[in-house]
Design a protein around this motif. Structure first.
Motif, PDB file in Angstrom:
ATOM      1  N   GLU A  74       6.415  52.064  -2.857  1.00  0.00           N
ATOM      2  CA  GLU A  74       4.987  52.372  -2.817  1.00  0.00           C
ATOM      3  C   GLU A  74       4.192  51.129  -2.428  1.00  0.00           C
ATOM      4  OE1 GLU A  74       3.836  54.272  -6.456  1.00  0.00           O
ATOM      5  OE2 GLU A  74       5.532  55.653  -6.356  1.00  0.00           O
ATOM      6  N   PRO A  75       2.954  51.321  -1.984  1.00  0.00           N
ATOM      7  CA  PRO A  75       2.146  50.187  -1.495  1.00  0.00           C
ATOM      8  C   PRO A  75       2.043  49.008  -2.475  1.00  0.00           C
ATOM      9  CG  PRO A  75       1.057  52.240  -0.970  1.00  0.00           C
ATOM     10  CD  PRO A  75       2.237  52.591  -1.841  1.00  0.00           C
ATOM     11  N   GLU A 109       3.899  47.178   5.892  1.00  0.00           N
ATOM     12  CA  GLU A 109       4.769  48.361   5.894  1.00  0.00           C
ATOM     13  C   GLU A 109       6.109  48.039   6.551  1.00  0.00           C
ATOM     14  OE1 GLU A 109       2.946  51.843   7.588  1.00  0.00           O
ATOM     15  OE2 GLU A 109       1.180  51.656   6.287  1.00  0.00           O
ATOM     16  N   HIS A 110       6.068  47.316   7.654  1.00  0.00           N
ATOM     17  CA  HIS A 110       7.300  46.963   8.366  1.00  0.00           C
ATOM     18  C   HIS A 110       8.153  46.016   7.531  1.00  0.00           C
ATOM     19  CE1 HIS A 110       6.393  48.933  12.201  1.00  0.00           C
ATOM     20  NE2 HIS A 110       5.135  48.639  11.926  1.00  0.00           N
ATOM     21  N   ALA A 113      10.127  54.276   3.202  1.00  0.00           N
ATOM     22  CA  ALA A 113      11.317  55.001   2.768  1.00  0.00           C
ATOM     23  C   ALA A 113      12.464  54.641   3.700  1.00  0.00           C
ATOM     24  CB  ALA A 113      11.076  56.505   2.787  1.00  0.00           C
ATOM     25  N   ALA A 114      13.647  54.572   3.123  1.00  0.00           N
ATOM     26  CA  ALA A 114      14.819  54.229   3.919  1.00  0.00           C
ATOM     27  C   ALA A 114      16.021  55.026   3.431  1.00  0.00           C
ATOM     28  CB  ALA A 114      15.109  52.736   3.810  1.00  0.00           C
ATOM     29  N   THR A 174      11.288  54.683   7.656  1.00  0.00           N
ATOM     30  CA  THR A 174      10.005  55.315   7.941  1.00  0.00           C
ATOM     31  C   THR A 174       8.952  54.699   7.033  1.00  0.00           C
ATOM     32  OG1 THR A 174       8.855  57.415   8.290  1.00  0.00           O
ATOM     33  CG2 THR A 174      10.260  57.263   6.338  1.00  0.00           C
ATOM     34  N   HIS A 175       7.721  54.698   7.504  1.00  0.00           N
ATOM     35  CA  HIS A 175       6.628  54.130   6.706  1.00  0.00           C
ATOM     36  C   HIS A 175       5.301  54.706   7.178  1.00  0.00           C
ATOM     37  CE1 HIS A 175       5.717  51.504  10.131  1.00  0.00           C
ATOM     38  NE2 HIS A 175       7.026  51.400  10.243  1.00  0.00           N
ATOM     39  N   ALA A 176       4.367  54.815   6.230  1.00  0.00           N
ATOM     40  CA  ALA A 176       3.022  55.294   6.527  1.00  0.00           C
ATOM     41  C   ALA A 176       2.130  55.017   5.328  1.00  0.00           C
ATOM     42  CB  ALA A 176       3.030  56.794   6.830  1.00  0.00           C
TER      43      ALA A 176
END
Length: 128
Positions: A15-16, A47-48, A116-117, A109-111
């Motif tokens: 989470e952020p 995020e990356h 998530a991986a 993935t990220h947003a």
């Protein structure tokens, strides 16, 4: 180890609030210089960065590494237009090879600050 005793896939979500600022020193502990340079060159760098750390956690868990992830023994690389790939080195590569374990495949993935991986065994080299 047999496949029946090993997870076929490991998923991790972050989470952020789990992503320090892009300039935080901890990133140099979790990620290689190449990973940091790649992520910092992109929009939404946190995020990356976070998704790479999350993928390393998933891969270490899938491999069954006994302890905290050996962060610098894993590197996630991405070629233009290609999927990210995990590369093992050092003690982790030796440890995995001694057990006949292949390099896990990964998906990221990220947003909106979330990451998530997935890590899974490649079909051609899944442990038996």
């Amino acid at each position: 180890m047999t496949t029946s005793t090993m997870a076929p896939t490991v998923a991790r979500i972050a989470e952020p609030h789990q992503a320090p600022d892009r300039h935080d020193e901890r990133w140099s502990w979790w990620l290689t210089e190449g990973e940091r340079a790649y992520a910092l060159g992109l929009a939404r760098a946190e995020e990356h960065l976070l998704v790479r750390r999350t993928a390393k956690e998933a891969a270490a868990q899938l491999l069954g590494w006994p302890g905290p992830p050996p962060w610098q023994d894993m590197e996630i690389r991405r070629r233009a237009g290609g999927a990210p790939t995990l590369h093992l080195r050092g003690a982790l590569a030796d440890w995995a090879a001694a057990r006949g374990l292949p390099v896990p495949r990964i998906s990221l993935t990220h947003a909106r600050g979330h990451a998530a991986a997935l890590a899974w065994w490649p079909a051609e080299g899944a442990p038996r």
